[in-house]
Design an enzyme around this catalytic site. Structure first.
Site, PDB file in Angstrom:
ATOM      1  N   GLU A  13      51.724  32.228  40.947  1.00  9.37           N
ATOM      2  CA  GLU A  13      50.279  32.303  40.782  1.00  9.37           C
ATOM      3  C   GLU A  13      49.728  31.229  39.848  1.00  9.37           C
ATOM      4  O   GLU A  13      48.522  30.991  39.835  1.00  9.37           O
ATOM      5  CB  GLU A  13      49.896  33.691  40.262  1.00  9.37           C
ATOM      6  CG  GLU A  13      50.222  34.801  41.239  1.00  9.37           C
ATOM      7  CD  GLU A  13      50.086  36.192  40.648  1.00  9.37           C
ATOM      8  OE1 GLU A  13      50.128  37.166  41.416  1.00  9.37           O
ATOM      9  OE2 GLU A  13      49.948  36.319  39.412  1.00  9.37           O
ATOM     10  N   ASP A 200      48.238  43.011  50.562  1.00  7.99           N
ATOM     11  CA  ASP A 200      48.702  44.162  51.334  1.00  7.99           C
ATOM     12  C   ASP A 200      47.633  45.248  51.287  1.00  7.99           C
ATOM     13  O   ASP A 200      46.646  45.123  50.564  1.00  7.99           O
ATOM     14  CB  ASP A 200      50.051  44.676  50.802  1.00  7.99           C
ATOM     15  CG  ASP A 200      49.959  45.152  49.364  1.00  7.99           C
ATOM     16  OD1 ASP A 200      49.540  46.318  49.170  1.00  7.99           O
ATOM     17  OD2 ASP A 200      50.282  44.385  48.440  1.00  7.99           O
TER      18      ASP A 200
END
Length: 233
Positions: A13, A200
């Site tokens: 990230e 998700d």
């Protein structure tokens, strides 16, 4: 604006942001490497906090104490708690709270921290509005939402747990660090924004979706972070 702190829980990230920095110096503290330099022409400190609330809070406090951060951005991925928010979309925090805080035995509502008046910690309105505009410019292929983000020390992949979190919090997304960073920033009077790209659906499909969509979710989030940084100041 002075130094802007940028936190990611995982190396994936923050690695892209580190690569784009110039005039970089690295300070190691609490087993974390703080990359200090220029990013999009702004003074910035980019750091991987590690996963979970304690790592995130320690990281944010170091940004406050050692680097005098005047704003904190937390970028990363999350599970969707809203049927309208799909994999790849982005959620910008209106506020953050802990979905796993439970002091109901002492008469507090679920998620309320005992002896604190705040039920949730509000993100900075200006940063969120700027991020909304930037996201629509740099990520036109996805949707961007503004809403509450809930944090807890667990990866939510069970539908029953997901439904309980939605009932208790009304959150748009869940993850493991944002509320701790927002909490720390709030205590230090530092404006913050949590940016979450959805990887998700926080249900039984998580193990199937996560690996496939993680890279794209991070790409959207990083692109937004860069654009937001360019507009702050």
């Amino acid at each position: 604006m002075g130094v802007i702190g940028i936190i990611g829980a995982m190396e994936e990230e923050v690695s892209c942001l580190k690569e784009k920095m110039t005039e970089v110096s690295v300070t190691r503290k609490a087993s974390m490497d703080f990359y200090e330099g220029l990013l999009e022409g702004k003074k910035a400190v980019v750091v991987r906090s590690g996963i979970g609330k304690v790592n995130a809070a320690v990281c944010a406090q170091i940004l406050a104490d050692d680097f005098k951060a005047e704003a904190i951005i937390n970028t990363g991925i999350a599970g969707s708690l809203n049927n309208d928010i799909n994999i790849g979309d982005i959620v910008l925090s209106t506020d953050v709270l802990y979905h796993d805080m439970d002091a109901t035995g002492f008469g507090y509502p679920k998620c309320q921290i005992p002896q604190m008046e705040e039920f949730s910690f509000p993100a900075n309105v200006r940063m969120r509005r700027e991020a909304l505009l930037v996201c629509r410019e740099v990520n036109p292929e996805i949707q961007v939402f503004e809403g509450r983000i809930a944090s807890g020390d667990q990866f939510v992949s069970d539908k029953a747990l997901k439904d309980e979190i939605i009932k208790n919090t009304g959150a748009f997304a869940c993850e493991m660090e944002g509320a701790a960073i927002g909490h720390t920033a709030y205590l230090n009077h530092i404006p913050f924004l949590i940016i979450r790209a959805i990887s998700d659906k926080a249900d039984g499909s998580a193990s199937m979706d996560y690996a496939e969509f993680e890279a794209k979710a991070i790409e959207h989030s990083v692109r937004l972070t860069q654009g937001l940084l360019a507009r702050l100041g």
